[in-house]
Design a protein around this motif. Structure first.
Motif, PDB file in Angstrom:
ATOM      1  N   ALA A 105       0.854  -1.196   0.000  1.00 41.25           N
ATOM      2  CA  ALA A 105       0.000   0.000   0.000  1.00 41.25           C
ATOM      3  C   ALA A 105       0.888   1.244   0.000  1.00 41.25           C
ATOM      4  N   ASP A 106       0.471   2.280  -0.696  1.00 37.33           N
ATOM      5  CA  ASP A 106       1.246   3.523  -0.751  1.00 37.33           C
ATOM      6  C   ASP A 106       1.022   4.377   0.490  1.00 37.33           C
ATOM      7  N   GLU A 107      -0.055   4.074   1.211  1.00 37.67           N
ATOM      8  CA  GLU A 107      -0.390   4.855   2.409  1.00 37.67           C
ATOM      9  C   GLU A 107      -1.262   3.990   3.308  1.00 37.67           C
ATOM     10  N   LEU A 108      -1.107   4.173   4.605  1.00 39.72           N
ATOM     11  CA  LEU A 108      -2.007   3.532   5.561  1.00 39.72           C
ATOM     12  C   LEU A 108      -2.934   4.609   6.110  1.00 39.72           C
ATOM     13  N   ASN A 109      -4.220   4.351   6.064  1.00 39.89           N
ATOM     14  CA  ASN A 109      -5.194   5.306   6.603  1.00 39.89           C
ATOM     15  C   ASN A 109      -5.748   4.754   7.910  1.00 39.89           C
ATOM     16  N   LEU A 110      -5.352   5.372   9.018  1.00 37.65           N
ATOM     17  CA  LEU A 110      -5.813   4.948  10.350  1.00 37.65           C
ATOM     18  C   LEU A 110      -7.061   5.741  10.698  1.00 37.65           C
ATOM     19  N   VAL A 111      -7.910   5.163  11.534  1.00 32.81           N
ATOM     20  CA  VAL A 111      -9.150   5.878  11.845  1.00 32.81           C
ATOM     21  C   VAL A 111      -9.531   5.749  13.314  1.00 32.81           C
ATOM     22  N   MET A 112      -9.962   6.865  13.888  1.00 33.73           N
ATOM     23  CA  MET A 112     -10.612   6.852  15.190  1.00 33.73           C
ATOM     24  C   MET A 112     -11.575   8.033  15.244  1.00 33.73           C
TER      25      MET A 112
END
Lengths: 320, 320
Positions: free
Chosen positions: A92-99
């Motif tokens: 993946a070119d980017e990791l998108n974390l979420v909270m």
């Protein structure tokens, strides 16, 4: 003419909310078509547990099969270190974390308090250690459907904690369509005041839903405030469980169409994108919220009816 | 905090486009309820030929039966002198005349060239001779679905011709949802430049459709430009024949909700209005385009699910 950057989230935020599993091959084909439209970023899928989000259980295979196009970043949602490992293995070119900035929404959605979520994500950021760029999406930044108001100061405080950990970008999400334009203007100004000097490279993305019809008005307010990055979902896919039947994410083609008409450069081939958007109802087997799919672009003209031609001739004759 | 004025057009522009005749009693009840919401104006019906618009064939009776509320103007659409006579007999507070700035659209909609329409309307204005205030609605000011571009200069030229005849107001209509925010900003500025000094009392109203999803963004752009008067249609009733299935007029409740949330004073009791909006699908026997009817206001919160309460207790326990 401002250059704007779009992140297409239909195959993640949209498909995650579908009742039926979209076949892996269909997802791959769709992403491959989207890759040719000029997006800055495509959120391909989510590396969550197949039990949590069964609709995206094929994330590894989708990432493996898509044809990557130079200039497009392929990002994925990642909830924890296990997901981050899978995402990095999938290149993946980017990791998108979420909270969520709302405690109640975080408990509801991620089944733990915000403090615990922050610890989990902070650990991911430390472990990844810069090997892959990280974006953090903060949910419910403009209000929580259960708590109501969410303080702008809380949003900025969480953004600051993540910026201090070295993330590349922050996405401020209006998860359930509660934002209004004046609030967006204030939030954007507050963000710039807090981060422009201290974190000049930090990328700010806005993520709006059209649940109450204000989606594109909020995009306009954000662009006026200087925001250049947006999430959007083709066809407006991605419902909100709190408003059954209402619109979900803003429709990519509607936001892009409006901004291009207004003179902004989105980098997107809107004609190509519209062809794909028109296939969506067949892919998901239901109507999609996008109005533009039904109406066509401003420039899509209609033929002059025969009776109007006859009338025109008649009057031209009587005038001459 | 700007004071904004809304003209509710659902019973005219909305009902005119319905497939089924709305019973006269239902229309009267609806208008009586709307009269208590704080509107500046209600466009009650149209004094056109019953053959031309059968859905509004009861205009005289509706005007006779409604309970008028002080402070609300009851306006009616009028195509010609015959209509103006009926409207004045019915004691309409305002006559709303209409023609299109696009020649092809005028031929299509009014079956005569613009020059002929202008003559007909000019004659009405002269005959009425100030006994009842007159507004002129100019269609297709932001584009024509058949011709494409409509020049801003043509819009301003027609507005000027009517202003010279002494009309009280001009409504600039985006009849088929082709306007985009930058165009709205330019049009409003152009109008102000042309009329503010020479006709300081001339009322400018903007009329938007949401056909391409840009309706509320255009409202925002207009308000930012200083426009204070808007047409809108409850539920978003009022389809566009050029875009089957697409949204019609902007939904009153959505525009009012957005503007009130953003701090503007619309004079409208939004809770009262929402109750009426929620009855609309029953009145017209179909779903309405308004998202807000499905989602509820920003402040309409949702209960916290039991599992979230349990989770919260669990974590509070483990923390303590």
């Amino acid at each position: 003419m401002t250059r704007l950057y779009f992140n297409e989230v239909a195959t993640r935020d949209g498909f995650q909310n579908e009742c039926n599993f979209i076949p892996t091959g269909t997802k791959v084909e769709l992403i491959d078509e989207l890759s040719l439209c000029g997006y800055a970023k495509i959120e391909v899928s989510s590396f969550t547990s197949p039990k949590a989000i069964p609709m995206l259980r094929d994330a590894d295979e989708v990432m493996h099969r898509i044809k990557r196009v130079a200039g497009v970043e392929y990002t994925v949602l990642v909830p924890n270190m296990r997901g981050a490992e899978r995402a990095m293995l999938a290149q993946a070119d980017e990791l998108n974390l979420v909270m969520s900035v709302s405690e109640t929404h975080n408990l509801s959605n991620l089944r733990m308090p915000r403090a615990n979520s922050f610890s989990v994500l902070a650990e991911v950021i430390r472990e990844v250690d810069g090997k892959t760029p990280i974006n953090v999406s903060l949910s419910c930044c403009f209000g929580c459907p259960m708590e109501g108001n969410v303080a702008e100061a809380d949003v900025l405080a969480y953004a600051k904690r993540f910026a201090d950990l070295g993330v590349r970008g922050i996405t401020i999400c209006d998860t359930t369509g509660m934002a209004h334009p004046a609030q967006v203007s204030r939030m954007v100004a507050g963000f710039q005041q807090a981060f422009d000097a201290a974190f000049p490279a930090l990328q700010l993305t806005l993520h709006f839903h059209n649940t109450r019809g204000m989606g594109l008005a909020n995009v306009l307010a954000a662009v006026q405030g200087g925001v250049t990055r947006f999430d959007a979902s083709l066809g407006g896919l991605g419902g909100c469980p709190y408003a059954p039947g209402a619109s979900g994410n803003i429709a990519s083609e509607e936001a892009i169409h409006m901004l291009q008409a207004s003179g902004h450069d989105t980098g997107i081939d809107i004609d190509r994108l519209m062809k794909i958007a028109r296939q969506l109802p067949h892919i998901v087997s239901h109507d999609v919220p996008s109005q533009l799919v039904k109406s066509g672009l401003i420039g899509d003209l209609h033929p002059v009816p025969e009776y109007v031609r006859e009338l025109r001739k008649h009057y031209e004759g009587s005038a001459g």
